[in-house]
Each structure stands twice: as structure tokens, then as C-alpha cells.
Design a protein around this motif. Structure first.
Motif, PDB file in Angstrom:
ATOM      1  N   ASP A  39      72.071 -36.895   7.564  1.00 28.37           N
ATOM      2  CA  ASP A  39      71.176 -35.884   7.904  1.00 28.37           C
ATOM      3  C   ASP A  39      70.858 -35.311   6.458  1.00 28.37           C
ATOM      4  O   ASP A  39      71.638 -34.967   5.812  1.00 28.37           O
ATOM      5  N   ILE A  40      69.427 -35.558   6.151  1.00 25.50           N
ATOM      6  CA  ILE A  40      69.240 -34.934   4.728  1.00 25.50           C
ATOM      7  C   ILE A  40      68.132 -34.087   4.699  1.00 25.50           C
ATOM      8  O   ILE A  40      67.129 -34.385   5.565  1.00 25.50           O
ATOM      9  N   ASP A  41      68.129 -32.984   3.959  1.00 27.95           N
ATOM     10  CA  ASP A  41      66.937 -32.033   3.903  1.00 27.95           C
ATOM     11  C   ASP A  41      66.633 -32.089   2.369  1.00 27.95           C
ATOM     12  O   ASP A  41      67.402 -32.007   1.564  1.00 27.95           O
ATOM     13  N   PHE A  42      65.226 -32.616   2.106  1.00 27.16           N
ATOM     14  CA  PHE A  42      64.755 -32.557   0.582  1.00 27.16           C
ATOM     15  C   PHE A  42      63.846 -31.369   0.485  1.00 27.16           C
ATOM     16  O   PHE A  42      63.117 -30.831   1.132  1.00 27.16           O
ATOM     17  N   LEU A  43      64.593 -30.739  -0.653  1.00 27.15           N
ATOM     18  CA  LEU A  43      64.383 -29.271  -0.907  1.00 27.15           C
ATOM     19  C   LEU A  43      63.230 -29.098  -1.818  1.00 27.15           C
ATOM     20  O   LEU A  43      62.575 -28.052  -2.222  1.00 27.15           O
ATOM     21  N   SER A  44      63.489 -29.975  -2.953  1.00 28.51           N
ATOM     22  CA  SER A  44      62.626 -29.758  -4.238  1.00 28.51           C
ATOM     23  C   SER A  44      62.371 -31.280  -4.740  1.00 28.51           C
ATOM     24  O   SER A  44      63.278 -32.379  -4.371  1.00 28.51           O
TER      25      SER A  44
END
Length: 81
Positions: A39-44
């Protein structure tokens, strides 16, 4: 970051984020286990010339928490099993 790491907008492509996250996993874990979940969250965005720091910590028995940093700012965070 290499030129081949970039997409047409000169940002790091999504696959590179995953590779950077997994590079911080201890070698004994990489050799003895297989990735079951990500599970990955791309923040920038990360771009050409950026230096990315990858950190990983054991969150529970088989779960790792990951973070990618650029100049102390989060670029992405993830969880792997």
C-alpha cells in the motif's frame, strides 16, 4: 536520480518509488520472504536532481512501514507485508 527514472514530465515514475522503498528493507528479509502486499501513498513529486532518502522500520511481525524523504519532506509512505 537517473534520467531513465523519469517520466515525460521529468518526475520520478511510480515504479522507482516502489524500488526505492524496497531498497531499505533488510537484506535478510529480502532473501527469505516474498512481497505479499503493498500500500503506497504518493505525497509529493520527485524530480531530476532530487536526492531521496528511503527509510524502513518493522511495524509488526511481517509488516514494514516505509517512508521516502526529500530534504526532510515526505515524498511517499507505504506499508508492505
Amino acid at each position: 536520480m537517473r534520467y531513465c527514472d523519469l517520466d515525460i514530465n521529468l518526475h520520478a515514475n511510480n515504479l522507482r518509488y516502489v524500488e526505492w522503498l524496497l531498497e531499505a528493507v533488510p537484506q535478510e528479509v529480502l532473501r527469505g520472504r516474498s512481497l505479499a502486499e503493498l500500500d503506497i501513498d504518493f505525497l509529493s513529486e520527485a524530480g531530476q536532481g532530487d536526492r531521496i532518502l528511503s527509510r524502513c522500520r518493522l511495524a509488526s511481525e511481517a509488516t514494514y512501514a516505509h517512508i521516502l524523504l526529500r530534504n526532510g519532506q515526505e515524498v511517499a509512505r507505504a506499508r508492505t507485508i
